[in-house]
Motif scaffolding. Structure first.
Motif, PDB file in Angstrom:
ATOM      1  N   VAL A   1       4.879  37.512 -30.659  1.00  7.50           N
ATOM      2  CA  VAL A   1       4.587  36.401 -29.749  1.00  7.50           C
ATOM      3  C   VAL A   1       5.722  36.229 -28.741  1.00  7.50           C
ATOM      4  N   PRO A   2       5.507  36.656 -27.507  1.00  3.54           N
ATOM      5  CA  PRO A   2       6.547  36.558 -26.475  1.00  3.54           C
ATOM      6  C   PRO A   2       6.417  35.322 -25.589  1.00  3.54           C
ATOM      7  N   PHE A   3       6.000  34.178 -26.152  1.00  2.00           N
ATOM      8  CA  PHE A   3       5.656  33.025 -25.317  1.00  2.00           C
ATOM      9  C   PHE A   3       6.766  31.989 -25.132  1.00  2.00           C
ATOM     10  N   ILE A   4       7.909  32.142 -25.777  1.00  2.00           N
ATOM     11  CA  ILE A   4       8.972  31.150 -25.666  1.00  2.00           C
ATOM     12  C   ILE A   4       9.331  30.971 -24.184  1.00  2.00           C
ATOM     13  N   GLY A   5       9.336  29.707 -23.750  1.00  2.00           N
ATOM     14  CA  GLY A   5       9.648  29.389 -22.359  1.00  2.00           C
ATOM     15  C   GLY A   5       8.429  29.274 -21.470  1.00  2.00           C
ATOM     16  N   GLU A   6       7.295  29.848 -21.881  1.00  2.00           N
ATOM     17  CA  GLU A   6       6.070  29.693 -21.084  1.00  2.00           C
ATOM     18  C   GLU A   6       5.558  28.269 -21.222  1.00  2.00           C
ATOM     19  N   SER A   7       4.717  27.856 -20.280  1.00  2.00           N
ATOM     20  CA  SER A   7       4.239  26.479 -20.295  1.00  2.00           C
ATOM     21  C   SER A   7       2.732  26.409 -20.106  1.00  2.00           C
ATOM     22  N   ILE A   8       2.199  25.256 -20.516  1.00  2.00           N
ATOM     23  CA  ILE A   8       0.784  24.962 -20.297  1.00  2.00           C
ATOM     24  C   ILE A   8       0.662  23.545 -19.754  1.00  2.00           C
ATOM     25  N   LYS A   9      -0.434  23.293 -19.087  1.00  2.00           N
ATOM     26  CA  LYS A   9      -0.670  21.972 -18.510  1.00  2.00           C
ATOM     27  C   LYS A   9      -1.037  20.959 -19.585  1.00  2.00           C
ATOM     28  N   ILE A  10      -0.671  19.722 -19.323  1.00  2.00           N
ATOM     29  CA  ILE A  10      -1.086  18.621 -20.188  1.00  2.00           C
ATOM     30  C   ILE A  10      -2.382  18.082 -19.603  1.00  2.00           C
ATOM     31  N   ASP A  11      -3.466  18.675 -20.051  1.00  2.00           N
ATOM     32  CA  ASP A  11      -4.799  18.278 -19.587  1.00  2.00           C
ATOM     33  C   ASP A  11      -5.834  18.771 -20.588  1.00  2.00           C
ATOM     34  N   GLU A  12      -7.087  18.716 -20.233  1.00  2.00           N
ATOM     35  CA  GLU A  12      -8.151  19.083 -21.167  1.00  2.00           C
ATOM     36  C   GLU A  12      -8.505  20.571 -21.148  1.00  2.00           C
ATOM     37  N   THR A  13      -7.665  21.411 -20.531  1.00  2.00           N
ATOM     38  CA  THR A  13      -7.966  22.841 -20.486  1.00  2.00           C
ATOM     39  C   THR A  13      -7.464  23.590 -21.720  1.00  2.00           C
ATOM     40  N   SER A  14      -6.736  22.906 -22.595  1.00  2.00           N
ATOM     41  CA  SER A  14      -6.292  23.512 -23.856  1.00  2.00           C
ATOM     42  C   SER A  14      -6.254  22.437 -24.929  1.00  2.00           C
ATOM     43  N   VAL A  15      -6.283  22.859 -26.169  1.00  2.00           N
ATOM     44  CA  VAL A  15      -6.244  21.893 -27.270  1.00  2.00           C
ATOM     45  C   VAL A  15      -4.885  21.200 -27.319  1.00  2.00           C
TER      46      VAL A  15
ATOM     47  N   GLY B   1      -2.793  20.753 -24.835  1.00  2.00           N
ATOM     48  CA  GLY B   1      -2.730  19.864 -23.677  1.00  2.00           C
ATOM     49  C   GLY B   1      -3.532  18.591 -23.897  1.00  2.00           C
ATOM     50  N   LEU B   2      -4.682  18.726 -24.518  1.00  2.00           N
ATOM     51  CA  LEU B   2      -5.535  17.574 -24.815  1.00  2.00           C
ATOM     52  C   LEU B   2      -4.853  16.637 -25.814  1.00  2.00           C
ATOM     53  N   ALA B   3      -4.254  17.188 -26.863  1.00  2.00           N
ATOM     54  CA  ALA B   3      -3.554  16.365 -27.851  1.00  2.00           C
ATOM     55  C   ALA B   3      -2.404  15.602 -27.208  1.00  2.00           C
ATOM     56  N   ALA B   4      -1.656  16.262 -26.314  1.00  2.00           N
ATOM     57  CA  ALA B   4      -0.548  15.597 -25.619  1.00  2.00           C
ATOM     58  C   ALA B   4      -1.065  14.543 -24.653  1.00  2.00           C
ATOM     59  N   LEU B   5      -2.137  14.844 -23.952  1.00  2.00           N
ATOM     60  CA  LEU B   5      -2.717  13.915 -22.973  1.00  2.00           C
ATOM     61  C   LEU B   5      -3.208  12.640 -23.645  1.00  2.00           C
ATOM     62  N   ARG B   6      -3.954  12.793 -24.722  1.00  2.00           N
ATOM     63  CA  ARG B   6      -4.557  11.637 -25.408  1.00  2.00           C
ATOM     64  C   ARG B   6      -3.642  11.011 -26.460  1.00  2.00           C
TER      65      ARG B   6
ATOM     66  N   ASN C   1     -16.544  23.680 -36.625  1.00  2.00           N
ATOM     67  CA  ASN C   1     -16.349  22.355 -36.047  1.00  2.00           C
ATOM     68  C   ASN C   1     -17.234  22.180 -34.828  1.00  2.00           C
ATOM     69  N   ASP C   2     -17.966  21.073 -34.791  1.00  2.00           N
ATOM     70  CA  ASP C   2     -18.851  20.825 -33.654  1.00  2.00           C
ATOM     71  C   ASP C   2     -18.181  19.965 -32.590  1.00  2.00           C
ATOM     72  N   LEU C   3     -16.895  19.662 -32.760  1.00  2.00           N
ATOM     73  CA  LEU C   3     -16.167  18.906 -31.759  1.00  2.00           C
ATOM     74  C   LEU C   3     -16.111  19.723 -30.473  1.00  2.00           C
ATOM     75  N   LYS C   4     -16.497  19.143 -29.397  1.00  2.00           N
ATOM     76  CA  LYS C   4     -16.539  19.867 -28.119  1.00  2.00           C
ATOM     77  C   LYS C   4     -15.152  19.825 -27.462  1.00  2.00           C
ATOM     78  N   VAL C   5     -14.330  20.789 -27.808  1.00  2.00           N
ATOM     79  CA  VAL C   5     -12.980  20.897 -27.275  1.00  2.00           C
ATOM     80  C   VAL C   5     -12.817  22.304 -26.742  1.00  2.00           C
ATOM     81  N   ASN C   6     -12.269  22.413 -25.563  1.00  2.00           N
ATOM     82  CA  ASN C   6     -12.036  23.717 -24.952  1.00  2.00           C
ATOM     83  C   ASN C   6     -10.818  24.374 -25.603  1.00  2.00           C
ATOM     84  N   ILE C   7     -10.984  25.544 -26.140  1.00  2.00           N
ATOM     85  CA  ILE C   7      -9.854  26.311 -26.664  1.00  2.00           C
ATOM     86  C   ILE C   7      -9.459  27.320 -25.599  1.00  2.00           C
ATOM     87  N   ASP C   8      -8.241  27.156 -25.081  1.00  2.00           N
ATOM     88  CA  ASP C   8      -7.725  28.076 -24.076  1.00  2.00           C
ATOM     89  C   ASP C   8      -7.516  29.434 -24.734  1.00  2.00           C
TER      90      ASP C   8
END
Length: 168
Positions: A73-87, A89-94, A104-111
């Motif tokens: 996993v080479p993702f250290i330092g990469e970023s994602i938006k705090i919005d509904e485009t990822s799980v 981001g959604l958790a941080a937003l809400r 799971n039937d929860l309608k959540v977008n998995i990036d």
């Protein structure tokens, strides 16, 4: 008898985390230890810890620690938006946890962009916003793909969720 050994091992690992929290001065080592132990205790395959940062006027979640038992996993330092485009981001937003299990039937977008980069499939996850003393979201703690003893991905249970919440 196996159940007693199982819980003894869990208590031993939780004690190790408690000791490290009280002694470790290096935040990166502490984050890695907490994430690694969380993955082990929930029998998961992967996980990440993000911190909320403002970069060029935009609030983002930045990978501070990431472990994947099956992929590099080479993702250290990469970023994602705090919005509904990822799980995450959604958790941080809400400011609420998001638990996704296999059916799971929860309608959540998995990036899936990170999955595509790794040729990996995220099937289920526990995503918990980390909050400071005034209840403000400062980051996200996520665990992915709980596995059974034979390697099949299985749903997270309440014990797993409570454990990850307490560490977040």
């Amino acid at each position: 008898m196996n159940e007693i050994m199982y819980y003894k091992e869990k208590i031993k690992r939780l004690n190790k985390i408690g000791v490290m929290i009280s002694k470790e001065k290096d935040i990166d080592k502490l984050l890695n230890l907490m994430l690694d132990e969380s993955i082990t205790l929930t029998n998961s395959d992967a996980g990440s810890i993000y911190f909320k940062e403002e970069i060029e006027g935009q609030n983002l979640l930045v990978f501070k620690c990431s472990i994947n038992r099956t992929k590099n996993v080479p993702f250290i330092g990469e970023s994602i938006k705090i919005d509904e485009t990822s799980v995450a981001g959604l958790a941080a937003l809400r400011g609420n946890e998001v638990i996704l299990n296999n059916n799971n039937d929860l309608k959540v977008n998995i990036d899936k962009s990170f999955d595509k980069k790794l040729n990996y499939e995220t099937v289920n996850m526990i995503v918990i916003p980390m909050k400071n003393e005034v209840d403000k979201v400062v980051g996200v703690f996520q665990i992915l793909n709980k596995k059974s003893l034979d390697g099949k991905i299985i749903p997270y249970n309440e014990e797993d969720i409570d454990l990850v919440k307490s560490l977040a």
